[in-house]
Design an enzyme around this catalytic site. Structure first.
Site, PDB file in Angstrom:
ATOM      1  N   HIS A  77       0.814  -1.222   0.000  1.00 53.78           N
ATOM      2  CA  HIS A  77       0.000   0.000   0.000  1.00 53.78           C
ATOM      3  C   HIS A  77       0.844   1.268   0.000  1.00 53.78           C
ATOM      4  CE1 HIS A  77       0.358  -0.096   4.528  1.00 53.78           C
ATOM      5  NE2 HIS A  77       0.345   1.206   4.364  1.00 53.78           N
ATOM      6  N   THR A  96      17.665  16.003   9.327  1.00 55.65           N
ATOM      7  CA  THR A  96      19.032  16.495   9.476  1.00 55.65           C
ATOM      8  C   THR A  96      19.973  15.610   8.684  1.00 55.65           C
ATOM      9  OG1 THR A  96      18.532  17.260  11.713  1.00 55.65           O
ATOM     10  CG2 THR A  96      20.864  17.015  11.141  1.00 55.65           C
ATOM     11  N   GLU A  98      23.212  13.883   8.491  1.00 51.87           N
ATOM     12  CA  GLU A  98      24.187  13.508   9.510  1.00 51.87           C
ATOM     13  C   GLU A  98      25.470  12.912   8.930  1.00 51.87           C
ATOM     14  OE1 GLU A  98      21.125  12.016  12.912  1.00 51.87           O
ATOM     15  OE2 GLU A  98      20.773  11.410  10.846  1.00 51.87           O
ATOM     16  N   GLU A 101      24.020   8.945   5.754  1.00 46.66           N
ATOM     17  CA  GLU A 101      22.948   8.545   4.845  1.00 46.66           C
ATOM     18  C   GLU A 101      23.473   8.180   3.452  1.00 46.66           C
ATOM     19  OE1 GLU A 101      21.484  12.010   7.436  1.00 46.66           O
ATOM     20  OE2 GLU A 101      23.256  11.563   6.199  1.00 46.66           O
ATOM     21  N   ASP A 125      -0.064  -7.567   1.546  1.00 49.93           N
ATOM     22  CA  ASP A 125       0.415  -6.182   1.636  1.00 49.93           C
ATOM     23  C   ASP A 125       1.934  -6.186   1.727  1.00 49.93           C
ATOM     24  OD1 ASP A 125       0.494  -3.462   1.830  1.00 49.93           O
ATOM     25  OD2 ASP A 125      -0.302  -3.347   3.879  1.00 49.93           O
ATOM     26  N   SER A 219       4.213   2.497   8.159  1.00 52.62           N
ATOM     27  CA  SER A 219       3.913   1.470   7.170  1.00 52.62           C
ATOM     28  C   SER A 219       5.143   0.987   6.442  1.00 52.62           C
ATOM     29  CB  SER A 219       2.974   2.033   6.103  1.00 52.62           C
ATOM     30  OG  SER A 219       1.648   1.928   6.480  1.00 52.62           O
TER      31      SER A 219
END
Length: 269
Positions: A77, A96, A98, A101, A125, A219
């Protein structure tokens, strides 16, 4: 009423049940785990933030799990609408930068063929995202461990939900990844009439049912369960009660990953 835990403005789905499921991604703002606490930075290194492009900026809408360097598992979904997606791994504070990432574009979306957005209680799902470039594994970014096919956890097995969703039903936002302890509620209990009843299928996992729960924005993220001394992703966050994210005896419901191992492997090869 059921509520999916996504962050797009989808209409609520109405089922012929006393308490219908709702996607945890309603609302257009980021929401997160109810109860629990802020997780230690990068302590769930397979957790990803799924973000969509709108007006030149990306916005968090769902969670997910990095299961191979080039693949992410999330909820159907979350991705059953056509959008430009990206996956962020190694993140902790989604507002932010950092330095830990990695921002990865999505080249293909595989929604389970039996998924029906008009019948959340039907199950299925689950979805896979193929990444355009592989994630680089390091101390902050690791692959999730998946369960063996068919494995069902016992009642009260220790698990944690993790995500950037709402901290309360309709409540304030928090930028940092949260975790909340949600023990498994076995199917016999969860499918009883005073709990979720027939809404919950054997291909789902219930966890919680008290003051802590998933909420909008969680989710697609993992249910991390302690099995033989290690955390295994046994669930993909799917829905909660429309009566409120942490409604008593309406535990957060997850897609049971062990029911879909063969489908996952068939897509990834």
């Amino acid at each position: 009423m059921l509520r999916f835990l996504l962050l797009t403005s989808l209409a609520a789905l109405v089922l012929a049940e006393d308490a219908e499921p709702i996607y945890l991604e309603h609302q257009t703002m980021v929401e997160r785990v109810v109860g629990g606490e802020i997780a230690s930075a990068n302590s769930w290194p397979w957790q990803i933030s799924l973000q969509y492009l709108s007006g030149g900026s990306y916005y968090h809408t769902c969670g997910g799990s990095l299961i191979r360097t080039g693949w992410v598992m999330t909820a159907a979904h979350c991705v059953d609408t056509s959008r430009t997606w990206r996956v962020v791994v190694g993140d902790h504070d989604i507002y932010t930068h950092e330095g830990t990432e990695q921002y990865l574009s999505v080249s293909a979306v595989y929604v389970h063929p039996n998924w029906n957005r008009n019948n959340v209680a039907g199950g299925y799902d689950i979805a896979l995202l193929r990444l355009s470039t592989a994630a680089v594994l390091n101390s902050k970014v690791q692959l999730a461990t998946l369960p063996p096919s068919g494995q069902v956890l016992p009642n009260n097995n220790a698990c944690y939900i993790t995500g950037w969703g709402r901290t309360s039903t309709g409540g304030p936002l928090s930028a940092k990844l949260k975790q909340a302890y949600l023990p498994v509620v076995d199917h016999q209990t969860c499918s009883s009439s005073s709990w979720w009843g027939s809404t919950v299928k054997t291909t789902m996992v219930c966890a919680g049912g008290g003051s802590d729960s998933g909420c909008n924005g969680d989710s697609g993220g993992p249910l991390n369960c302690l099995v033989s001394g290690r955390y295994v992703v046994h669930g993909v966050t799917s829905f909660v009660s429309s009566l409120g994210c942490n409604t008593l005896r309406k535990p957060t419901v997850f897609t049971r990953v062990s029911a879909y191992i063969s489908w996952l492997q068939g897509i990834m090869g």
